[in-house]
Design a protein around this motif. Structure first.
Motif, PDB file in Angstrom:
ATOM      1  N   TYR A 111      37.196  40.696  49.556  1.00 47.87           N
ATOM      2  CA  TYR A 111      37.021  40.951  48.131  1.00 47.87           C
ATOM      3  C   TYR A 111      35.854  41.906  47.958  1.00 47.87           C
ATOM      4  N   MET A 113      33.612  44.322  44.964  1.00 45.63           N
ATOM      5  CA  MET A 113      33.372  44.522  43.536  1.00 45.63           C
ATOM      6  C   MET A 113      32.109  45.331  43.327  1.00 45.63           C
ATOM      7  N   HIS A 146      34.144  47.332  34.958  1.00 48.98           N
ATOM      8  CA  HIS A 146      34.327  48.588  35.695  1.00 48.98           C
ATOM      9  C   HIS A 146      33.830  49.808  34.927  1.00 48.98           C
ATOM     10  N   ILE A 206      47.104  45.101  49.628  1.00 49.32           N
ATOM     11  CA  ILE A 206      46.224  44.856  48.482  1.00 49.32           C
ATOM     12  C   ILE A 206      46.936  43.854  47.582  1.00 49.32           C
ATOM     13  N   TYR A 236      46.711  41.922  43.877  1.00 51.19           N
ATOM     14  CA  TYR A 236      46.116  41.970  42.544  1.00 51.19           C
ATOM     15  C   TYR A 236      46.685  40.870  41.658  1.00 51.19           C
ATOM     16  N   THR A 277      44.409  43.467  36.662  1.00 51.86           N
ATOM     17  CA  THR A 277      43.809  44.479  37.547  1.00 51.86           C
ATOM     18  C   THR A 277      44.872  45.455  38.024  1.00 51.86           C
ATOM     19  N   MET A 332      44.770  49.537  37.775  1.00 51.76           N
ATOM     20  CA  MET A 332      44.811  50.398  38.962  1.00 51.76           C
ATOM     21  C   MET A 332      46.071  51.257  39.028  1.00 51.76           C
ATOM     22  N   HIS A 370      44.732  54.471  48.555  1.00 52.27           N
ATOM     23  CA  HIS A 370      45.144  53.322  47.739  1.00 52.27           C
ATOM     24  C   HIS A 370      46.663  53.299  47.568  1.00 52.27           C
ATOM     25  N   SER A 426      43.136  42.955  51.082  1.00 53.92           N
ATOM     26  CA  SER A 426      42.122  43.172  50.052  1.00 53.92           C
ATOM     27  C   SER A 426      42.621  42.587  48.740  1.00 53.92           C
ATOM     28  N   GLY A 451      41.905  42.118  44.510  1.00 47.33           N
ATOM     29  CA  GLY A 451      41.204  42.748  43.404  1.00 47.33           C
ATOM     30  C   GLY A 451      41.395  41.961  42.133  1.00 47.33           C
ATOM     31  N   ARG A 494      40.333  36.428  42.049  1.00 49.84           N
ATOM     32  CA  ARG A 494      39.173  36.156  42.891  1.00 49.84           C
ATOM     33  C   ARG A 494      38.651  34.746  42.664  1.00 49.84           C
TER      34      ARG A 494
END
Length: 187
Positions: free
Chosen positions: A6, A8, A18, A41, A43, A47, A51, A75, A117, A119, A124
């Motif tokens: 994670y 940030m 952000h 990734i 999410y 989020t 993104m 990404h 990962s 996001g 989280r």
């Protein structure tokens, strides 16, 4: 077993909005190289909707700085999962999972591959409470925001999560990158 990581951006007072961060070329390079070890990734819906389509649009139009464009390309190349009960469809290399967060993350950790990962704030919080995050990357920006959503304000833990600092990077901008591993107690 794959690690769940994670990362940030936060202000000195813990704000994780952000819009308060102002990444420069060095920070984009840092996050792009972090993705070298990631092949998935994950999410939450909110989020994901921040993104995507933002980063795919940057990659397609090459509308950012050189470093931002490289981050956008990296990404976009990585497969994604969105945990959502309400999202109707997802773009490109993204699939939607509707429920069973803990079981799905445990299954993903067992699969071969690089790091996973995650996001977002809500996702989280849930994964921290379940003890499923293995590594934390925080970039602390030299800003005191004074208001807004705080990084850990919505988390209730049954016990402490002990972390071990494994790397520190100081950026020319005054930002500080901190990399922590979750310590397994009793070993």
């Amino acid at each position: 077993m794959r690690n769940v990581i994670y990362g940030m951006n936060i202000s000195i007072d813990g704000n994780c909005d952000h819009t308060k961060a102002n990444p420069d070329e060095e920070l984009y390079d840092y996050f792009t190289h972090q993705m070298d070890d990631v092949d998935l990734i994950v999410y939450g819906r909110k989020t994901y909707e921040l993104m995507v389509p933002y980063w795919p649009d940057v990659a397609k139009a090459q509308s950012g700085t050189k470093a931002a464009n490289e981050f956008a390309e990296r990404h976009n190349a990585i497969n994604k999962i969105v945990f959502s009960r309400t999202l109707k469809n997802a773009d490109g290399n993204t699939r939607i999972i509707r429920n069973n967060l803990e079981a799905e993350i445990m299954k993903l950790k067992q699969e071969p591959g690089k790091k996973i990962s995650i996001g977002g704030v809500s996702l989280r919080s849930q994964l921290m409470a379940l003890g499923l995050i293995d590594e934390y990357y925080f970039v602390v920006h030299p800003i005191i925001a004074g208001n807004g959503k705080r990084l850990l304000e919505d988390i209730t833990l049954q016990e402490n999560i002990n972390l071990k600092l494994v790397n520190v990077k100081v950026f020319k901008s005054g930002c500080v990158g901190l990399h922590y591993l979750k310590e397994e107690l009793g070993l």
